[in-house]
Design an enzyme around this catalytic site. Structure first.
Site, PDB file in Angstrom:
ATOM      1  N   CYS A   1       0.819  -1.219   0.000  1.00 57.12           N
ATOM      2  CA  CYS A   1       0.000   0.000   0.000  1.00 57.12           C
ATOM      3  C   CYS A   1       0.853   1.269   0.000  1.00 57.12           C
ATOM      4  O   CYS A   1       0.550   2.240  -0.714  1.00 57.12           O
ATOM      5  CB  CYS A   1      -0.965  -0.002   1.184  1.00 57.12           C
ATOM      6  SG  CYS A   1      -0.222  -0.509   2.736  1.00 57.12           S
TER       7      CYS A   1
ATOM      8  N   HIS B   1      -2.582   6.385   4.458  1.00 56.33           N
ATOM      9  CA  HIS B   1      -1.147   6.491   4.695  1.00 56.33           C
ATOM     10  C   HIS B   1      -0.654   7.844   4.178  1.00 56.33           C
ATOM     11  O   HIS B   1      -1.103   8.326   3.130  1.00 56.33           O
ATOM     12  CB  HIS B   1      -0.387   5.394   3.950  1.00 56.33           C
ATOM     13  CG  HIS B   1      -0.605   4.018   4.490  1.00 56.33           C
ATOM     14  ND1 HIS B   1      -1.267   3.749   5.668  1.00 56.33           N
ATOM     15  CD2 HIS B   1      -0.227   2.807   3.989  1.00 56.33           C
ATOM     16  CE1 HIS B   1      -1.281   2.443   5.873  1.00 56.33           C
ATOM     17  NE2 HIS B   1      -0.664   1.847   4.864  1.00 56.33           N
TER      18      HIS B   1
END
Length: 344
Positions: free
Chosen positions: A130, A242
């Site tokens: 990710c 994130h």
């Protein structure tokens, strides 16, 4: 054309997100089959306005299924992906199990969609980590313009990247702090509530963590093996999205204004960059969105041809579920995969 799609790990965070995104993007499906382990058989999941019951992976026949979205972890993928691929079903895998296999394409559609054609060797395509996915979406257009030589990245990764148990732990610990109960750490090595943990995944012999190694190896495979990259990956008390602080060195001169203009025209990128309080994106705002957001683009005065930027993306979407479905769209749009029902 409509494709029969199976989702392995349909009850997990990413599996549920895959179901939502398939419906949102109106991917042409003839049937969607949620699959799970024995403890989740019969559990219900949502697909658009429908409610589907999970079936058992062990007893499912993939011979009439076109695409398998695999989100059940590396151990399950190592065992099942080759078996599924051997039945003529293309596996798009979200784990780290196949990413560095030379016979398996590692794909971020905005960056290297053409490489997806290599899936036929094993009938497996890998989704990157990710934190890598959003990074290479930001780096690709800048690399094309001025050739990146070195990247230094510090990540601020949400707990959802470690699964539902990690999200539950952040919630429980936060509540414990407020009511003065003991704070218990199970999923993480240290308390995560109101804290930062400079470790994601296991430590390697050189002192880096496996998460940091993944970012290096995957960026080289997806973008350019010549790029030098070093990462420090940190878990932060954020539920979703994130964030990354990225220092980039280039072979050729590039100004912050040029970079801003390039990124504004780049696929999958949204630039929010006002030099004023609040003129940038935060993980809270990126949650639930598809884009990779770029803010705080500025020149690095400490090196020749250097830039610094802030990069934020929803890790459950672009970092996992959305990227997998975009890969499926590449197979469809480039006519790399014909539905078995039509072929018959």
């Amino acid at each position: 054309m409509a494709y029969k799609v199976a989702i392995v790990g349909a009850t997990g965070n990413v599996g549920r997100e895959m179901l939502d995104i398939l419906a949102e993007r109106r991917f042409p499906v003839s049937e969607v089959v949620p699959l799970a382990s024995s403890r989740s058989i019969g559990q219900e999941v949502s697909f658009g306005e429908k409610t589907l019951k999970c079936r058992h992976l062990d007893t499912y026949d993939f011979s009439d299924t076109d695409i398998c979205l695999m989100s059940a972890g590396g151990t399950v993928s190592k065992e099942w992906s080759p078996r599924i691929g051997a039945q003529g079903c293309v596996v798009i895998d979200n784990s780290s199990a196949w990413r560095m296999d030379p016979d398996v394409p590692l794909i971020v559609p905005e960056v290297n969609a053409a490489a997806a054609a290599g899936f036929r060797k094993k009938n497996i395509i890998a989704n990157p980590n990710c934190s890598t996915a959003q990074l290479v979406v930001a780096l690709k257009p800048l690399h094309d313009a001025a050739t990146i030589t070195r990247v230094v990245v510090s990540t601020y990764q949400s707990v959802s990247g470690a699964g539902k148990e990690a999200m539950d732990e952040l919630f429980a610990q936060t509540r414990s702090v407020f009511v003065s109960d003991p704070v218990e750490a199970k999923k993480f090595p240290k308390r995560i509530a109101f804290n930062l943990i400079p470790q994601i995944d296991v430590f390697m012999e050189d002192g880096f963590t496996k998460e940091e190694w993944k970012m290096v190896a995957e960026t080289k495979k997806i973008l350019d093996p010549k790029i030098k990259l070093v990462a420090t990956c940190v878990r932060v008390p954020v539920f979703i999205s994130h964030s990354e602080a990225v220092n980039i060195e280039f072979e050729k001169p590039i100004s912050a204004d040029e970079a801003r203009d390039i990124l504004r025209e780049s696929p999958g990128v949204l630039v929010i960059d006002k030099r004023e309080p609040g003129g940038y994106i935060t993980p809270h705002e990126a949650a639930g969105e598809d884009a990779t957001y770029i803010s705080r683009i500025r020149e690095d005065p400490t090196v020749d041809n250097g830039l610094v930027l802030w990069c934020v993306s929803d890790n459950l979407r672009k970092g996992a579920a959305l990227n997998a479905i975009q890969i499926a769209e590449v197979l469809m749009n480039r006519k790399l995969l014909t539905p078995k029902a039509k072929a018959a």
